[in-house]
Motif scaffolding. Structure first.
Motif, short mmCIF file in Angstrom:
data_model
loop_
_atom_site.label_atom_id
_atom_site.label_comp_id
_atom_site.label_asym_id
_atom_site.label_seq_id
_atom_site.Cartn_x
_atom_site.Cartn_y
_atom_site.Cartn_z
N LEU A 185 0.96 -1.17 -0.11
CA LEU A 185 0.03 0.09 0.00
C LEU A 185 0.85 1.26 -0.02
O LEU A 185 0.67 2.37 -0.72
N GLU A 186 2.01 1.13 0.79
CA GLU A 186 2.74 2.46 0.82
C GLU A 186 3.56 2.71 -0.48
O GLU A 186 3.51 3.67 -1.03
N LYS A 187 3.85 1.69 -1.29
CA LYS A 187 4.47 1.60 -2.54
C LYS A 187 3.44 2.01 -3.67
O LYS A 187 3.78 2.79 -4.38
N LYS A 188 2.31 1.60 -3.45
CA LYS A 188 1.14 1.94 -4.41
C LYS A 188 0.87 3.49 -4.44
O LYS A 188 0.70 4.08 -5.26
N GLU A 189 0.77 4.07 -3.03
CA GLU A 189 0.47 5.38 -2.84
C GLU A 189 1.71 6.21 -3.37
O GLU A 189 1.40 7.07 -4.01
N GLN A 190 3.04 5.80 -3.10
CA GLN A 190 4.09 6.58 -3.75
C GLN A 190 4.12 6.42 -5.32
O GLN A 190 4.39 7.81 -5.90
N THR A 191 3.78 5.46 -5.77
CA THR A 191 3.95 5.25 -7.45
C THR A 191 2.86 6.17 -7.85
O THR A 191 3.08 6.63 -8.83
N ILE A 192 1.54 6.10 -7.41
CA ILE A 192 0.58 6.95 -7.73
C ILE A 192 0.91 8.54 -7.90
O ILE A 192 0.78 9.33 -8.63
N GLN A 193 1.49 8.89 -6.59
CA GLN A 193 2.10 10.21 -6.45
C GLN A 193 3.01 10.55 -7.57
O GLN A 193 2.84 11.77 -8.13
N ALA A 194 3.86 9.69 -7.94
CA ALA A 194 4.95 9.81 -8.78
C ALA A 194 4.30 9.94 -10.19
O ALA A 194 5.02 10.82 -10.98
N ILE A 195 3.50 9.24 -10.37
CA ILE A 195 2.73 9.22 -11.83
C ILE A 195 2.27 10.53 -11.85
O ILE A 195 2.20 11.12 -13.00
N ILE A 196 1.19 10.89 -10.77
CA ILE A 196 0.56 12.26 -10.92
C ILE A 196 1.64 13.43 -11.15
O ILE A 196 1.50 14.29 -12.04
N GLU A 197 2.54 13.51 -10.24
CA GLU A 197 3.65 14.61 -10.48
C GLU A 197 4.18 14.53 -12.02
O GLU A 197 4.37 15.61 -12.40
#
Length: 106
Positions: A86-98
Motif C-alpha cells: 500500500l505504501e509503494k502503491k501510494e508513492q507510485t500513484i503520487q509519482a505518476i501524478i507528478e
C-alpha cells in the motif's frame, strides 16, 4: 536276605513317591512362574501403551504449538507485505501524478 530285599523295595517306593512329589512341586512352580511372566508381560504392554500415548500426546501438542507459531509468523509477514504494497502503491500513484503534471501541466 529277604529282609534286605524288602528294605530295598521299601526305599525304592519311598524314592518313587518323593520323585512324584518333586515332579508335582516342579509343575506347580513352573505354572506359577508362567503366570507371573504373563502378568509381567501384560504390565509391560500397559506401561508401553501409556508411555507411547503420553509421548504421542506431547508430540501432538508440540506440533500444534509450532503450527500456531508458523501461522502467526505467516500472518505477520502477509500484513507487512500488504503495508509495504500500500505504501509503494501510494508513492507510485503520487509519482505518476507528478510526472503527468510536469509533462502536461495542470
Amino acid at each position: 536276605m529277604l529282609e534286605a530285599l524288602e528294605r530295598i523295595k521299601f526305599v525304592e517306593e519311598q524314592n518313587e513317591r518323593e520323585k512324584e512329589k518333586l515332579i508335582a512341586e516342579l509343575a506347580a512352580y513352573e505354572a506359577s512362574q508362567k503366570k507371573i511372566l504373563q502378568e509381567k508381560k501384560a504390565e509391560l504392554k500397559n506401561t508401553f501403551s501409556e508411555v507411547s500415548a503420553e509421548k504421542e500426546k506431547n508430540l501432538t501438542e508440540k506440533l500444534a504449538v509450532e503450527e500456531q507459531e508458523l501461522t502467526d509468523s505467516a500472518e505477520a509477514a502477509i500484513k507487512l507485505m500488504e503495508k509495504n504494497y500500500l505504501e509503494k502503491k501510494e508513492q507510485t500513484i503520487q509519482a505518476i501524478i507528478e510526472r503527468v503534471i510536469s509533462e502536461y501541466g495542470s
